[in-house]
Motif scaffolding. Structure first.
Motif, PDB file in Angstrom:
ATOM      1  N   MET A 180      25.229  -4.301  64.980  1.00  0.00           N
ATOM      2  CA  MET A 180      24.477  -4.289  63.717  1.00  0.00           C
ATOM      3  C   MET A 180      25.431  -4.400  62.529  1.00  0.00           C
ATOM      4  O   MET A 180      26.430  -3.698  62.460  1.00  0.00           O
ATOM      5  CB  MET A 180      23.685  -2.991  63.588  1.00  0.00           C
ATOM      6  N   ASN A 181      25.092  -5.285  61.609  1.00  0.00           N
ATOM      7  CA  ASN A 181      25.827  -5.336  60.343  1.00  0.00           C
ATOM      8  C   ASN A 181      25.367  -4.168  59.482  1.00  0.00           C
ATOM      9  O   ASN A 181      24.182  -3.898  59.358  1.00  0.00           O
ATOM     10  CB  ASN A 181      25.522  -6.645  59.611  1.00  0.00           C
ATOM     11  N   LYS A 182      26.295  -3.492  58.863  1.00  0.00           N
ATOM     12  CA  LYS A 182      25.957  -2.384  57.976  1.00  0.00           C
ATOM     13  C   LYS A 182      25.664  -2.914  56.577  1.00  0.00           C
ATOM     14  O   LYS A 182      25.918  -4.083  56.276  1.00  0.00           O
ATOM     15  CB  LYS A 182      27.091  -1.358  57.949  1.00  0.00           C
ATOM     16  N   ALA A 183      25.122  -2.071  55.728  1.00  0.00           N
ATOM     17  CA  ALA A 183      24.817  -2.440  54.347  1.00  0.00           C
ATOM     18  C   ALA A 183      25.657  -1.574  53.419  1.00  0.00           C
ATOM     19  O   ALA A 183      25.698  -0.350  53.576  1.00  0.00           O
ATOM     20  CB  ALA A 183      23.336  -2.236  54.044  1.00  0.00           C
ATOM     21  N   VAL A 184      26.330  -2.205  52.462  1.00  0.00           N
ATOM     22  CA  VAL A 184      27.159  -1.490  51.494  1.00  0.00           C
ATOM     23  C   VAL A 184      26.500  -1.594  50.124  1.00  0.00           C
ATOM     24  O   VAL A 184      26.262  -2.695  49.621  1.00  0.00           O
ATOM     25  CB  VAL A 184      28.591  -2.061  51.455  1.00  0.00           C
ATOM     26  N   ILE A 185      26.211  -0.442  49.529  1.00  0.00           N
ATOM     27  CA  ILE A 185      25.522  -0.381  48.242  1.00  0.00           C
ATOM     28  C   ILE A 185      26.493   0.147  47.186  1.00  0.00           C
ATOM     29  O   ILE A 185      27.083   1.222  47.371  1.00  0.00           O
ATOM     30  CB  ILE A 185      24.278   0.540  48.311  1.00  0.00           C
ATOM     31  N   LEU A 186      26.664  -0.599  46.114  1.00  0.00           N
ATOM     32  CA  LEU A 186      27.583  -0.191  45.047  1.00  0.00           C
ATOM     33  C   LEU A 186      26.824   0.573  43.969  1.00  0.00           C
ATOM     34  O   LEU A 186      26.027   0.004  43.231  1.00  0.00           O
ATOM     35  CB  LEU A 186      28.262  -1.431  44.429  1.00  0.00           C
ATOM     36  N   GLY A 187      27.058   1.889  43.894  1.00  0.00           N
ATOM     37  CA  GLY A 187      26.483   2.713  42.833  1.00  0.00           C
ATOM     38  C   GLY A 187      25.247   3.484  43.239  1.00  0.00           C
ATOM     39  O   GLY A 187      24.240   2.884  43.624  1.00  0.00           O
ATOM     40  N   THR A 188      25.302   4.835  43.131  1.00  0.00           N
ATOM     41  CA  THR A 188      24.133   5.670  43.433  1.00  0.00           C
ATOM     42  C   THR A 188      23.836   6.651  42.304  1.00  0.00           C
ATOM     43  O   THR A 188      23.131   7.633  42.506  1.00  0.00           O
ATOM     44  CB  THR A 188      24.334   6.468  44.740  1.00  0.00           C
ATOM     45  N   ASN A 189      24.364   6.395  41.115  1.00  0.00           N
ATOM     46  CA  ASN A 189      24.112   7.300  39.985  1.00  0.00           C
ATOM     47  C   ASN A 189      22.887   6.871  39.179  1.00  0.00           C
ATOM     48  O   ASN A 189      22.691   7.324  38.053  1.00  0.00           O
ATOM     49  CB  ASN A 189      25.337   7.365  39.066  1.00  0.00           C
ATOM     50  N   TYR A 190      22.077   5.999  39.763  1.00  0.00           N
ATOM     51  CA  TYR A 190      20.845   5.552  39.128  1.00  0.00           C
ATOM     52  C   TYR A 190      19.841   5.256  40.236  1.00  0.00           C
ATOM     53  O   TYR A 190      20.229   5.020  41.384  1.00  0.00           O
ATOM     54  CB  TYR A 190      21.119   4.298  38.272  1.00  0.00           C
ATOM     55  N   TYR A 191      18.568   5.224  39.912  1.00  0.00           N
ATOM     56  CA  TYR A 191      17.565   5.121  40.970  1.00  0.00           C
ATOM     57  C   TYR A 191      17.490   3.741  41.620  1.00  0.00           C
ATOM     58  O   TYR A 191      16.862   3.580  42.669  1.00  0.00           O
ATOM     59  CB  TYR A 191      16.186   5.540  40.460  1.00  0.00           C
ATOM     60  N   ILE A 192      18.146   2.735  41.044  1.00  0.00           N
ATOM     61  CA  ILE A 192      18.153   1.423  41.697  1.00  0.00           C
ATOM     62  C   ILE A 192      18.922   1.498  43.016  1.00  0.00           C
ATOM     63  O   ILE A 192      18.464   1.004  44.052  1.00  0.00           O
ATOM     64  CB  ILE A 192      18.751   0.348  40.768  1.00  0.00           C
ATOM     65  N   GLY A 193      20.111   2.110  42.976  1.00  0.00           N
ATOM     66  CA  GLY A 193      20.879   2.287  44.209  1.00  0.00           C
ATOM     67  C   GLY A 193      20.107   3.092  45.239  1.00  0.00           C
ATOM     68  O   GLY A 193      20.123   2.773  46.436  1.00  0.00           O
ATOM     69  N   LEU A 194      19.410   4.129  44.772  1.00  0.00           N
ATOM     70  CA  LEU A 194      18.585   4.951  45.655  1.00  0.00           C
ATOM     71  C   LEU A 194      17.494   4.118  46.325  1.00  0.00           C
ATOM     72  O   LEU A 194      17.249   4.243  47.534  1.00  0.00           O
ATOM     73  CB  LEU A 194      17.952   6.091  44.852  1.00  0.00           C
ATOM     74  N   SER A 195      16.853   3.246  45.561  1.00  0.00           N
ATOM     75  CA  SER A 195      15.759   2.443  46.121  1.00  0.00           C
ATOM     76  C   SER A 195      16.278   1.461  47.176  1.00  0.00           C
ATOM     77  O   SER A 195      15.593   1.190  48.164  1.00  0.00           O
ATOM     78  CB  SER A 195      15.015   1.695  45.010  1.00  0.00           C
ATOM     79  N   ILE A 196      17.488   0.928  46.978  1.00  0.00           N
ATOM     80  CA  ILE A 196      18.079   0.022  47.979  1.00  0.00           C
ATOM     81  C   ILE A 196      18.336   0.795  49.276  1.00  0.00           C
ATOM     82  O   ILE A 196      18.023   0.318  50.370  1.00  0.00           O
ATOM     83  CB  ILE A 196      19.387  -0.598  47.455  1.00  0.00           C
ATOM     84  N   ILE A 197      18.900   1.978  49.146  1.00  0.00           N
ATOM     85  CA  ILE A 197      19.199   2.812  50.319  1.00  0.00           C
ATOM     86  C   ILE A 197      17.922   3.110  51.099  1.00  0.00           C
ATOM     87  O   ILE A 197      17.880   2.991  52.326  1.00  0.00           O
ATOM     88  CB  ILE A 197      19.885   4.120  49.874  1.00  0.00           C
ATOM     89  N   ARG A 198      16.867   3.484  50.387  1.00  0.00           N
ATOM     90  CA  ARG A 198      15.603   3.795  51.063  1.00  0.00           C
ATOM     91  C   ARG A 198      14.996   2.567  51.744  1.00  0.00           C
ATOM     92  O   ARG A 198      14.504   2.642  52.878  1.00  0.00           O
ATOM     93  CB  ARG A 198      14.611   4.372  50.054  1.00  0.00           C
ATOM     94  N   CYS A 199      15.015   1.431  51.038  1.00  0.00           N
ATOM     95  CA  CYS A 199      14.424   0.210  51.600  1.00  0.00           C
ATOM     96  C   CYS A 199      15.117  -0.211  52.894  1.00  0.00           C
ATOM     97  O   CYS A 199      14.467  -0.687  53.829  1.00  0.00           O
ATOM     98  CB  CYS A 199      14.501  -0.924  50.577  1.00  0.00           C
ATOM     99  N   LEU A 200      16.430  -0.021  52.957  1.00  0.00           N
ATOM    100  CA  LEU A 200      17.184  -0.404  54.152  1.00  0.00           C
ATOM    101  C   LEU A 200      17.118   0.680  55.216  1.00  0.00           C
ATOM    102  O   LEU A 200      16.967   0.392  56.402  1.00  0.00           O
ATOM    103  CB  LEU A 200      18.638  -0.688  53.778  1.00  0.00           C
ATOM    104  N   GLY A 201      17.222   1.943  54.782  1.00  0.00           N
ATOM    105  CA  GLY A 201      17.200   3.054  55.726  1.00  0.00           C
ATOM    106  C   GLY A 201      15.901   3.148  56.490  1.00  0.00           C
ATOM    107  O   GLY A 201      15.887   3.504  57.680  1.00  0.00           O
TER     108      GLY A 201
END
Length: 392
Positions: free
Chosen positions: A1-22
């Motif tokens: 599996m390819n992992k996903a790298v998200i740049l920045g979690t100090n705002y809810y956009i980063g949070l939403s990416i993490i949730r959508c992928l998780g």
């Protein structure tokens, strides 16, 4: 599996990416240059949280850290920027980063070109897409053109929005006369920020629309929907705080040919404003990274971070369009409260208008009953800031 790298979690956009992928069982890695206020990293869907050098002040060290992280993986990770500066950084180093990460964009510099307002205006005009009338501040007949072409009130806009917002904590300068216009331009010049003057397209904030889309590796728009802002903060010239998913086919008729022709790849969002007098749509800006409406798009049936993931790892990608109204609205509760206060104070909305708008299916910016810790941590951050203000 390819992992996903998200740049920045100090705002809810980063949070939403993490949730959508998780939620799709994708292994997520978040990278921040500080642990302060990174409430998005408290999500149960985040697998790894790594601290890196500051990408603004230590660009080479930050790039080296990204490369080091990717080298430790057996398969190339898929890379996601959560804010404009991250998108600019990726764009600037696209040739290098594509050796180690899966990134949809293939044309170096295009993300930056469409993010910067001056170059975006030129691109739009070359492709017969309407943009508000604009005057360059260095034009020899500057004042005359402002009076004849634009009139007052007008706005002073930056070519580089992130830099302008970081300096002035607002997206534009609103000017009602020539003196305010000259003072605004001088403020920008003192900070060495390039600006231009633009006509205000008539219409309340609910005349602001978005066209949210994904362009696959073949250069075709495969997924899209449209939204309409109802409230923003700061009011009239700010970011979405209460926005509905609203199907408007005309936006796709304008956006799809334009986006495909310029060679765009990946997720994007075109912001339009509808002229209340003529009914015509004017292109305002393009967001090249996941936007603050991401949870609304997810609730409406389009998981854009996962769509990008599948496209990048060569998984089957079935086209999908949300060509109806789902009834969902995005709400960023904290700033929407501030917006409501200002709309009522300025007589632009009544309390009844606001009350009637609240009974909708919500796509909250931060809160999730199945993943509550980021919201609790966000409240803790707000509480600490309030205490510090009181003490000060």
């Amino acid at each position: 599996m390819n992992k996903a790298v998200i740049l920045g979690t100090n705002y809810y956009i980063g949070l939403s990416i993490i949730r959508c992928l998780g939620r799709e069982k994708i292994h997520t890695i978040a990278i921040d240059y500080t642990q302060k206020d990174t409430y998005g990293s408290k999500s149960k869907y985040l697998n790894e949280h790594i601290e890196a050098p500051n990408f603004k002040t230590e660009k080479e060290a930050y790039l080296d850290k990204l490369i080091e992280i990717a080298k430790n993986e057996s398969e190339k990770p898929v890379l996601y920027p959560s804010a404009d500066p991250y998108a600019e950084f990726i764009d600037e180093n696209l040739d290098i980063l594509k050796k180690y990460y899966l990134i949809p964009m293939v044309k170096k510099g295009l993300w930056t070109e469409v993010m910067k307002k001056e170059s975006l205006i030129k691109l739009a005009q070359q492709n017969n897409v309407l943009v508000p009338e604009t005057v360059d501040i260095d034009d020899p007949n500057f004042k005359e053109k402002v009076v004849e072409m634009i009139g007052f009130p007008c706005i002073v806009k930056p070519t580089d929005s992130p830099k302008f917002v970081n300096e002035f904590r607002k997206k534009i300068f609103y000017c009602t006369n020539i003196k305010e216009l000259e003072d605004s331009i001088e403020k920008a010049r003192n900070k060495q920020i390039e600006v231009f003057v633009q006509r205000i397209i008539p219409g309340f904030d609910d005349h602001m629309y978005t066209f949210d889309f994904y362009v696959d590796k073949q250069g075709k728009v495969t997924h899209w929907t449209t939204c309409r802002k109802l409230r923003q903060f700061p009011i009239n010239f700010g970011a979405s705080v209460y926005t509905e998913q609203k199907y408007v086919k005309e936006l796709a008729d304008i956006g799809i040919p334009f986006i495909e022709k310029i060679g765009y790849r990946g997720f994007g969002e075109i912001e339009f404003k509808k002229d209340e007098k003529t009914g015509k749509f004017y292109l305002i800006e393009i967001n090249t990274r996941t936007t603050n409406l991401n949870n609304l798009l997810y609730k409406s049936g389009l998981n854009f971070p996962y769509i990008q993931y599948k496209d990048m790892v060569n998984d089957n990608l079935s086209p999908k369009v949300i060509d109806y109204d789902t009834g969902y609205v995005f709400r960023y509760f904290f700033e929407d409260k501030l917006a409501i206060r200002d709309y009522i104070k300025n007589g632009q909305l009544t309390r009844l208008d606001v009350f009637k708008s609240l009974f909708r299916k919500k796509a909250p910016a931060i809160w999730s009953i199945s993943d509550p810790m980021p919201a609790f941590n966000y409240l803790y951050i707000l509480f600490n800031k309030a205490i510090k203000k009181i003490i000060k």
